[in-house]
Scaffold this motif. Structure first.
Motif, short mmCIF file in Angstrom:
data_model
loop_
_atom_site.label_atom_id
_atom_site.label_comp_id
_atom_site.label_asym_id
_atom_site.label_seq_id
_atom_site.Cartn_x
_atom_site.Cartn_y
_atom_site.Cartn_z
N TYR A 72 35.17 42.99 55.08
CA TYR A 72 36.30 42.10 54.79
C TYR A 72 36.13 41.53 53.40
O TYR A 72 35.05 41.07 53.04
N LEU A 73 37.22 41.52 52.63
CA LEU A 73 37.24 40.87 51.33
C LEU A 73 38.27 39.75 51.39
O LEU A 73 39.43 39.98 51.73
N LEU A 74 37.82 38.54 51.10
CA LEU A 74 38.71 37.38 51.01
C LEU A 74 38.67 36.93 49.56
O LEU A 74 37.66 36.38 49.10
N ALA A 75 39.75 37.21 48.82
CA ALA A 75 39.78 36.94 47.38
C ALA A 75 40.79 35.84 47.08
O ALA A 75 41.94 35.90 47.52
N PHE A 76 40.35 34.86 46.31
CA PHE A 76 41.17 33.69 46.00
C PHE A 76 41.97 33.85 44.71
O PHE A 76 42.77 32.99 44.37
N GLU A 77 41.76 34.97 44.01
CA GLU A 77 42.45 35.23 42.75
C GLU A 77 42.54 36.73 42.57
O GLU A 77 41.63 37.47 42.97
N LEU A 78 43.63 37.21 41.98
CA LEU A 78 43.90 38.65 41.90
C LEU A 78 42.82 39.44 41.15
O LEU A 78 42.32 40.45 41.65
N LEU A 79 42.47 39.00 39.96
CA LEU A 79 41.47 39.74 39.18
C LEU A 79 40.10 39.70 39.84
O LEU A 79 39.36 40.68 39.80
N GLU A 80 39.80 38.59 40.51
CA GLU A 80 38.52 38.50 41.23
C GLU A 80 38.51 39.43 42.44
O GLU A 80 37.45 39.89 42.85
N ALA A 81 39.65 39.73 43.00
CA ALA A 81 39.73 40.75 44.05
C ALA A 81 39.39 42.11 43.45
O ALA A 81 38.54 42.85 43.97
N LEU A 82 40.05 42.43 42.35
CA LEU A 82 39.85 43.73 41.71
C LEU A 82 38.40 43.95 41.28
O LEU A 82 37.87 45.05 41.38
N ASP A 98 47.75 35.52 45.99
CA ASP A 98 48.63 35.98 44.92
C ASP A 98 48.65 34.94 43.80
O ASP A 98 49.64 34.25 43.58
N GLN A 99 47.53 34.83 43.11
CA GLN A 99 47.41 33.86 42.02
C GLN A 99 46.66 34.49 40.86
O GLN A 99 45.65 35.17 41.06
N LYS A 100 47.17 34.27 39.65
CA LYS A 100 46.50 34.72 38.44
C LYS A 100 45.91 33.52 37.72
O LYS A 100 46.60 32.54 37.48
N ILE A 101 44.63 33.62 37.40
CA ILE A 101 43.98 32.65 36.51
C ILE A 101 43.47 33.46 35.33
O ILE A 101 42.56 34.28 35.49
N LEU A 102 44.08 33.25 34.19
CA LEU A 102 43.76 34.09 33.03
C LEU A 102 42.37 33.79 32.48
O LEU A 102 42.07 32.63 32.17
N PRO A 103 41.53 34.82 32.37
CA PRO A 103 40.21 34.62 31.77
C PRO A 103 40.33 34.39 30.26
O PRO A 103 41.35 34.72 29.65
N PRO A 104 39.28 33.83 29.63
CA PRO A 104 39.33 33.54 28.20
C PRO A 104 39.73 34.74 27.33
O PRO A 104 40.51 34.57 26.39
N ALA A 105 39.25 35.92 27.65
CA ALA A 105 39.57 37.10 26.82
C ALA A 105 41.07 37.38 26.83
O ALA A 105 41.64 37.81 25.82
#
Length: 194
Positions: A72-82, A98-105
């Protein structure tokens, strides 16, 4: 190590992924399972990667999940899921906020945020991918910080053998009394979202 179930929680610092793993630990210990977990905080206070390896079963000897063994994967942010897609078994069940938190890059224009992350998951995991609008649900209840409990509520659908009283007991024991009622609502709204 037969009959050990592997859950990976991933998110960004400040999203409440550690609290979510503590809720799961409370519930599964109460249900009679041996539980082991290992947290990696990264630069959590600065919005960095936060993960928890969470394992439960009759007897668990190590808290770490092997690459490719996540049930099971429980991901709180889209990129962290990927970031953890390759940790998942082909049969894995996945809940993604379904939330995006943009990383610094990305904020600096050095990198692009990947598109269609849920579709990438569906390509490999078909109907086992569930995207929940945790932030939107929490905001509709009046507190964006309850998104983690919304996600836990959605995730609880995979464990019908665990009684609601156990989930509510974990919320009561781990959260301040003044936000208990809000989080009960968040839990049940999350359950309906899956």
């Amino acid at each position: 190590m037969d009959n050990v179930t592997n859950i990976l929680l991933s998110g960004v610092g400040g999203q409440g992924a550690i609290l979510a793993s503590n809720i799961l630990a409370h519930v599964f210990v109460e249900a009679g399972y041996d539980v082991k977990k290992s947290e990696v905080h990264g630069m959590a206070q600065r919005g960095g990667d936060v993960t928890t390896h969470f394992r439960y079963g009759k007897k668990v000897y190590s808290p770490l999940i092997k690459y490719g063994d996540v049930d099971y994967l429980l991901a709180f942010e889209l990129l962290e899921a990927l970031r953890y897609i390759n940790y998942c078994k082909k049969s894995a069940k996945i809940v993604i906020n379904d939330q995006k938190i943009l990383p610094p890059a990305v904020n600096l224009g050095v990198a692009k945020y990947p598109e269609d992350i849920p579709e990438t998951f569906r390509k490999y995991f078909k109907k086992n991918v569930h995207v929940v609008k945790g932030q939107d649900i929490a905001l509709s209840l009046g507190n964006a910080q309850a998104a983690n409990v919304v996600l836990v509520g959605a995730f609880s659908n995979f464990f019908p053998e665990i009684k609601d009283e156990s989930w509510m007991g974990a919320l009561r024991d781990l959260l301040p009394a003044k936000i208990y009622d809000l989080n009960v609502k968040a839990f049940y709204e999350g359950r309906k979202a899956l």
